[in-house]
Structure formats: structure tokens, C-alpha cells
Design a protein around this motif. Structure first.
Motif, PDB file in Angstrom:
ATOM      1  N   GLY A  90      22.827  -0.088  -9.649  1.00  0.00           N
ATOM      2  CA  GLY A  90      22.198  -1.198  -8.941  1.00  0.00           C
ATOM      3  C   GLY A  90      21.371  -0.774  -7.748  1.00  0.00           C
ATOM      4  O   GLY A  90      20.668  -1.591  -7.153  1.00  0.00           O
ATOM      5  N   ARG A  91      21.440   0.481  -7.397  1.00  0.00           N
ATOM      6  CA  ARG A  91      20.610   1.057  -6.322  1.00  0.00           C
ATOM      7  C   ARG A  91      19.968   2.321  -6.849  1.00  0.00           C
ATOM      8  O   ARG A  91      20.524   2.996  -7.711  1.00  0.00           O
ATOM      9  CB  ARG A  91      21.441   1.407  -5.077  1.00  0.00           C
ATOM     10  N   ARG A  92      18.799   2.648  -6.287  1.00  0.00           N
ATOM     11  CA  ARG A  92      18.092   3.852  -6.723  1.00  0.00           C
ATOM     12  C   ARG A  92      17.996   4.851  -5.572  1.00  0.00           C
ATOM     13  O   ARG A  92      17.730   4.479  -4.427  1.00  0.00           O
ATOM     14  CB  ARG A  92      16.699   3.504  -7.219  1.00  0.00           C
ATOM     15  N   ILE A  93      18.230   6.094  -5.891  1.00  0.00           N
ATOM     16  CA  ILE A  93      18.121   7.197  -4.937  1.00  0.00           C
ATOM     17  C   ILE A  93      16.994   8.111  -5.390  1.00  0.00           C
ATOM     18  O   ILE A  93      16.930   8.498  -6.564  1.00  0.00           O
ATOM     19  CB  ILE A  93      19.443   7.998  -4.858  1.00  0.00           C
ATOM     20  N   GLN A  94      16.093   8.445  -4.464  1.00  0.00           N
ATOM     21  CA  GLN A  94      14.997   9.362  -4.792  1.00  0.00           C
ATOM     22  C   GLN A  94      15.512  10.793  -4.777  1.00  0.00           C
ATOM     23  O   GLN A  94      16.119  11.251  -3.805  1.00  0.00           O
ATOM     24  CB  GLN A  94      13.863   9.201  -3.774  1.00  0.00           C
ATOM     25  N   LEU A  95      15.300  11.486  -5.880  1.00  0.00           N
ATOM     26  CA  LEU A  95      15.785  12.859  -6.047  1.00  0.00           C
ATOM     27  C   LEU A  95      14.647  13.711  -6.583  1.00  0.00           C
ATOM     28  O   LEU A  95      14.058  13.400  -7.622  1.00  0.00           O
ATOM     29  CB  LEU A  95      16.972  12.887  -7.010  1.00  0.00           C
ATOM     30  N   ARG A 130       0.824  -1.208   0.000  1.00  0.00           N
ATOM     31  CA  ARG A 130       0.000   0.000   0.000  1.00  0.00           C
ATOM     32  C   ARG A 130       0.860   1.261   0.000  1.00  0.00           C
ATOM     33  O   ARG A 130       0.478   2.280  -0.591  1.00  0.00           O
ATOM     34  CB  ARG A 130      -0.922  -0.018   1.214  1.00  0.00           C
ATOM     35  N   ALA A 131       2.005   1.195   0.673  1.00  0.00           N
ATOM     36  CA  ALA A 131       2.900   2.358   0.671  1.00  0.00           C
ATOM     37  C   ALA A 131       3.350   2.680  -0.748  1.00  0.00           C
ATOM     38  O   ALA A 131       3.328   3.837  -1.176  1.00  0.00           O
ATOM     39  CB  ALA A 131       4.108   2.087   1.565  1.00  0.00           C
ATOM     40  N   ALA A 132       3.764   1.650  -1.487  1.00  0.00           N
ATOM     41  CA  ALA A 132       4.209   1.865  -2.863  1.00  0.00           C
ATOM     42  C   ALA A 132       3.068   2.325  -3.756  1.00  0.00           C
ATOM     43  O   ALA A 132       3.268   3.146  -4.663  1.00  0.00           O
ATOM     44  CB  ALA A 132       4.824   0.574  -3.405  1.00  0.00           C
ATOM     45  N   ARG A 133       1.873   1.822  -3.491  1.00  0.00           N
ATOM     46  CA  ARG A 133       0.716   2.183  -4.320  1.00  0.00           C
ATOM     47  C   ARG A 133       0.203   3.588  -4.019  1.00  0.00           C
ATOM     48  O   ARG A 133      -0.082   4.374  -4.933  1.00  0.00           O
ATOM     49  CB  ARG A 133      -0.412   1.184  -4.078  1.00  0.00           C
ATOM     50  N   ASP A 134       0.091   3.915  -2.744  1.00  0.00           N
ATOM     51  CA  ASP A 134      -0.568   5.158  -2.342  1.00  0.00           C
ATOM     52  C   ASP A 134       0.373   6.346  -2.244  1.00  0.00           C
ATOM     53  O   ASP A 134      -0.069   7.499  -2.318  1.00  0.00           O
ATOM     54  CB  ASP A 134      -1.259   4.968  -0.987  1.00  0.00           C
ATOM     55  N   PHE A 135       1.678   6.082  -2.060  1.00  0.00           N
ATOM     56  CA  PHE A 135       2.631   7.180  -1.853  1.00  0.00           C
ATOM     57  C   PHE A 135       3.845   6.994  -2.770  1.00  0.00           C
ATOM     58  O   PHE A 135       4.945   6.661  -2.310  1.00  0.00           O
ATOM     59  CB  PHE A 135       3.060   7.248  -0.389  1.00  0.00           C
ATOM     60  N   PRO A 136       3.658   7.183  -4.067  1.00  0.00           N
ATOM     61  CA  PRO A 136       4.786   7.063  -4.996  1.00  0.00           C
ATOM     62  C   PRO A 136       5.811   8.159  -4.719  1.00  0.00           C
ATOM     63  O   PRO A 136       5.486   9.196  -4.142  1.00  0.00           O
ATOM     64  CB  PRO A 136       4.137   7.240  -6.365  1.00  0.00           C
ATOM     65  N   PRO A 137       7.046   7.933  -5.114  1.00  0.00           N
ATOM     66  CA  PRO A 137       8.102   8.916  -4.822  1.00  0.00           C
ATOM     67  C   PRO A 137       7.874  10.238  -5.526  1.00  0.00           C
ATOM     68  O   PRO A 137       7.414  10.266  -6.677  1.00  0.00           O
ATOM     69  CB  PRO A 137       9.373   8.224  -5.320  1.00  0.00           C
ATOM     70  N   SER A 138       8.180  11.317  -4.830  1.00  0.00           N
ATOM     71  CA  SER A 138       8.190  12.624  -5.480  1.00  0.00           C
ATOM     72  C   SER A 138       9.499  12.753  -6.254  1.00  0.00           C
ATOM     73  O   SER A 138      10.529  12.240  -5.837  1.00  0.00           O
ATOM     74  CB  SER A 138       8.063  13.737  -4.440  1.00  0.00           C
ATOM     75  N   GLY A 139       9.446  13.411  -7.397  1.00  0.00           N
ATOM     76  CA  GLY A 139      10.643  13.524  -8.214  1.00  0.00           C
ATOM     77  C   GLY A 139      10.896  12.259  -9.001  1.00  0.00           C
ATOM     78  O   GLY A 139       9.969  11.638  -9.535  1.00  0.00           O
ATOM     79  N   THR A 140      12.145  11.827  -9.053  1.00  0.00           N
ATOM     80  CA  THR A 140      12.536  10.657  -9.831  1.00  0.00           C
ATOM     81  C   THR A 140      13.368   9.700  -8.984  1.00  0.00           C
ATOM     82  O   THR A 140      13.950  10.091  -7.976  1.00  0.00           O
ATOM     83  CB  THR A 140      13.355  11.065 -11.065  1.00  0.00           C
ATOM     84  N   MET A 141      13.401   8.444  -9.427  1.00  0.00           N
ATOM     85  CA  MET A 141      14.276   7.443  -8.820  1.00  0.00           C
ATOM     86  C   MET A 141      15.482   7.287  -9.734  1.00  0.00           C
ATOM     87  O   MET A 141      15.353   6.885 -10.892  1.00  0.00           O
ATOM     88  CB  MET A 141      13.537   6.123  -8.652  1.00  0.00           C
ATOM     89  N   VAL A 142      16.660   7.631  -9.222  1.00  0.00           N
ATOM     90  CA  VAL A 142      17.867   7.666 -10.034  1.00  0.00           C
ATOM     91  C   VAL A 142      18.721   6.439  -9.741  1.00  0.00           C
ATOM     92  O   VAL A 142      19.103   6.197  -8.586  1.00  0.00           O
ATOM     93  CB  VAL A 142      18.682   8.945  -9.743  1.00  0.00           C
ATOM     94  N   ASP A 143      19.013   5.668 -10.774  1.00  0.00           N
ATOM     95  CA  ASP A 143      19.855   4.476 -10.627  1.00  0.00           C
ATOM     96  C   ASP A 143      21.315   4.913 -10.537  1.00  0.00           C
ATOM     97  O   ASP A 143      21.846   5.543 -11.458  1.00  0.00           O
ATOM     98  CB  ASP A 143      19.651   3.550 -11.823  1.00  0.00           C
ATOM     99  N   ILE A 144      21.963   4.567  -9.437  1.00  0.00           N
ATOM    100  CA  ILE A 144      23.366   4.950  -9.261  1.00  0.00           C
ATOM    101  C   ILE A 144      24.281   3.727  -9.299  1.00  0.00           C
ATOM    102  O   ILE A 144      25.380   3.739  -8.746  1.00  0.00           O
ATOM    103  CB  ILE A 144      23.586   5.751  -7.963  1.00  0.00           C
TER     104      ILE A 144
END
Length: 336
Positions: A44-49, A28-42
Motif C-alpha cells: 500500500g506504500r511505495r519506496i523508491q529503490l 511538474r516535479a513528477a513530470r520532470d524528475f521521475p524516480p531513479s530506479g524503481t518504485m517498490v510496493d511494500i
């Protein structure tokens, strides 16, 4: 015997229900509260920016020891974005950002941030804004990527010597209860307790209320990261000891000086008189940090607590824009 088996079966059902509750909560967290901005692949890992606005220099916000990630700056970032490019992000393991297997360190934080900015196409000059221990992360970024840093703002910053300087009044303690809660996160305990563990701050808008819902939704993950960062505080302070020269970069240091509340005094296990003495030391530490640049301003805020960006966002906005104006007037300050 039958009673013992019944109790064990009931306990097993409770644990199973907790596991299902936690898994549903993650979904539900992933469905109801998507990340603001973008998810940047650095890699193999993603950072929300979350970058907004346009203009130069680009302001980059670094949160303190908290679970809110980029949302720590929700009262400040939009106002800065009205004047220049403004980027907030969530460190590895906080909110939407993927966790890292690397040991937590100021060096790793800086490298993650630099990689995310570069992959997202964000270029300097940067004005770094760090709250609490985020100020030391900003110093770590400046140490590694100095030519890209044009100015800084410290929001009630941590200081490399803060532990020993207040040791005569208080000792650091870390809650065993929080460790148990993090260890049992898979059972849904932390998710259920999130509204109690993370009380709602004063709400200014409906968006603030929604942001708090998102913080609660990602609390099990973020609280585990916060605990790991807390455990690394001593090493983070040690990393910061031998770099204190910001040259002529514009710097503003904000100091929160509202008297400690009764709850804060109880948490620190000190008396009101000792609290006054600790605050005097805190102010002195910030006066010292203001000397790290030849172009600095130190502002004391007598009515604000530690989270100035939430309690007095106007002061943070004013400080950031003053550094932006200084950078624009004089160009990026060179490395020391």
C-alpha cells in the motif's frame, strides 16, 4: 470597511495563487524528475529503490537526516556499482517515496528497507553504509536482520549518547521557522524558498545540478519528513542504546574533523574553543563505535566536514570497497 474587505480579498487571492503554484509544482516535479530506479510496493506504500551493478555482497546506502534521499549518495554509488551491486533508496516521505502513517522509528525504517529489498528481489549478504543518523538506522537493520548483514561502514555516524556527552557545551534546538514553513507548505511557501533553504552544494557534473533541481522540486514533501525525523531523534538514539555488538563483521568508521565553520558555530551557539572540545568528544564517540566490531578500522579525515560522502567521496568509496573485499575474502561474518 471597504479597505478591510479589499485587503482580505487580496490576501485570499494570494493564498489561492500559492495553492495553484504548489499544485503545479507537484505536477511538474513528477513530470520532470521521475524516480531513479524503481518504485517498490511494500503493502500500500511505495519506496523508491535504485540498485545498480552486479556482484556480491550488495552495498546498501542509508542517508542521514537530509532531504536528498537516495541522491545523497550520487557521488559514491556509481563508483561502488562498478565493483558490486549497490542500492540507494529514499526513506518513507523523502523524495519519491510515499509517506508512512506509522510513527517514525529506527525499527520502522529497517522494516521498510527490508521489505523494499525483498520485494525487489535483492538478497544479502549486505554491506550497510550509513551516514550520520543513518548509521543508527543501519544498526537497527542489523539488529532485526543480522544474518543478512555481512559488514558496515559508518560515515561520521551519530552515537546513542551524543546528546548527553556534549550537553555541557551545547543544547539541541529546532527552528520554529522551519515548523511554520512546513505547516504552510500547501501555500507554495516552501517550494518558492527551497533554493534558499537548501543551497546548492559544490557541483561536480551536470548530473549533480539536475539532482539538485529534483531535490528542490520535492522539497515541500521531503522537508516535512525531515522535520518529523528530527523530532524523533531522541527516540531513535534511545532505540540504539542496547545494541552495540557487531561481532566479527568488518566495520569502518569515518570521522569528519575539519574545523567547524563560522556558520556552523553560530548554528550550534558555541565558541571556536568549545567547537574544538565538541569535536574531541565526537572523535572519542567514534573510537567507541569502532569497538563494536572485532574487525574494525577507524579513519579520521582532517579536511572533511560532516557530509563526507559529498566533500570527500573518495574516502567513502575506499572504505566501502575495503569492507566489500573483507567480506569476499572471509565470507559473511556470522551474527554475534
Amino acid at each position: 470597511m471597504h479597505i478591510a474587505l479589499g485587503v482580505a480579498a487580496f490576501a485570499a487571492l494570494l493564498v489561492l495563487a500559492g495553492i495553484v503554484y504548489e499544485r503545479l509544482g507537484q505536477y511538474r516535479a513528477a513530470r520532470d524528475f521521475p524516480p531513479s530506479g524503481t518504485m517498490v510496493d511494500i503493502g500500500g506504500r511505495r519506496i523508491q529503490l535504485d540498485c545498480r551493478g552486479s556482484g556480491s555482497p550488495t552495498v546498501v546506502f542509508e542517508a542521514g537526516l537530509s532531504v536528498e534521499g537516495s541522491l545523497s549518495w550520487s557521488a559514491v554509488q556509481p563508483r561502488i556499482a562498478a565493483h558490486t551491486r549497490a542500492c540507494a533508496y529514499s526513506r518513507a516521505g523523502l523524495m519519491w517515496s510515499d509517506s508512512s502513517s506509522a510513527p517514525h522509528s529506527a525499527k520502522q525504517v529497517a522494516q521498510d528497507l527490508r521489505a523494499a529489498l525483498a520485494k525487489a528481489g535483492e538478497r544479502g549478504p549486505f554491506v550497510l553504509v550509513g551516514q550520520s543518523i543513518g548509521a543508527l538506522y543501519a544498526m537497527g537493520f542489523t539488529r532485526q536482520f543480522g544474518p543478512e548483514v555481512a559488514g558496515l561502514v559508518f560515515v561520521d555516524p551519530s552515537h546513542p549518547e551524543q546528546v548527553e556527552r556534549v550537553a555541557g557545551f551545547m543544547t539541541e534546538s529546532r527552528s520554529m521557522l522551519s515548523r511554520v514553513g512546513v505547516a504552510l507548505a500547501w501555500t507554495g511557501v516552501l517550494r518558492a524558498a527551497a533554493p534558499v533553504l537548501l543551497p546548492r552544494p559544490p557541483q561536480r557534473t551536470a548530473r549533480d545540478a539536475q539532482a539538485m533541481q529534483a531535490v528542490w522540486a520535492y522539497a515541500p514533501k521531503s522537508l516535512a519528513t525531515q522535520l518529523a525525523e528530527s523530532d524523533s531523534t531522541d527516540s531513535t538514539l534511545a532505540e540504539s542504546r542496547d545494541f552495540r555488538d557487531l561481532g566479527s563483521r568488518p566495520l569502518v568508521v569515518l570521522t569528519a574533523m575539519a574545523p567547524y565553520t563560522d556558520a556552523e558555530l553560530r548554528g550550534m551557539k558555541i565558541t571556536p574553543e568549545q567547537g574544538t572540545q565538541v569535536q574531541a568528544i565526537w572523535k572519542q564517540l567514534h573510537e567507541e563505535q569502532a569497538t563494536w566490531s572485532s574487525r574494525s578500522t577507524h579513519r579520521v579525515l582532517p579536511s572533511s566536514g560532516h557530509n563526507i560522502q559529498l566533500e570527500d567521496p573518495d574516502a567513502v568509496v575506499e572504505a566501502v570497497l575495503s569492507v566489500v573485499r573483507a567480506v569476499r575474502a572471509g565470507g559473511p561474518a556470522g551474527s554475534p
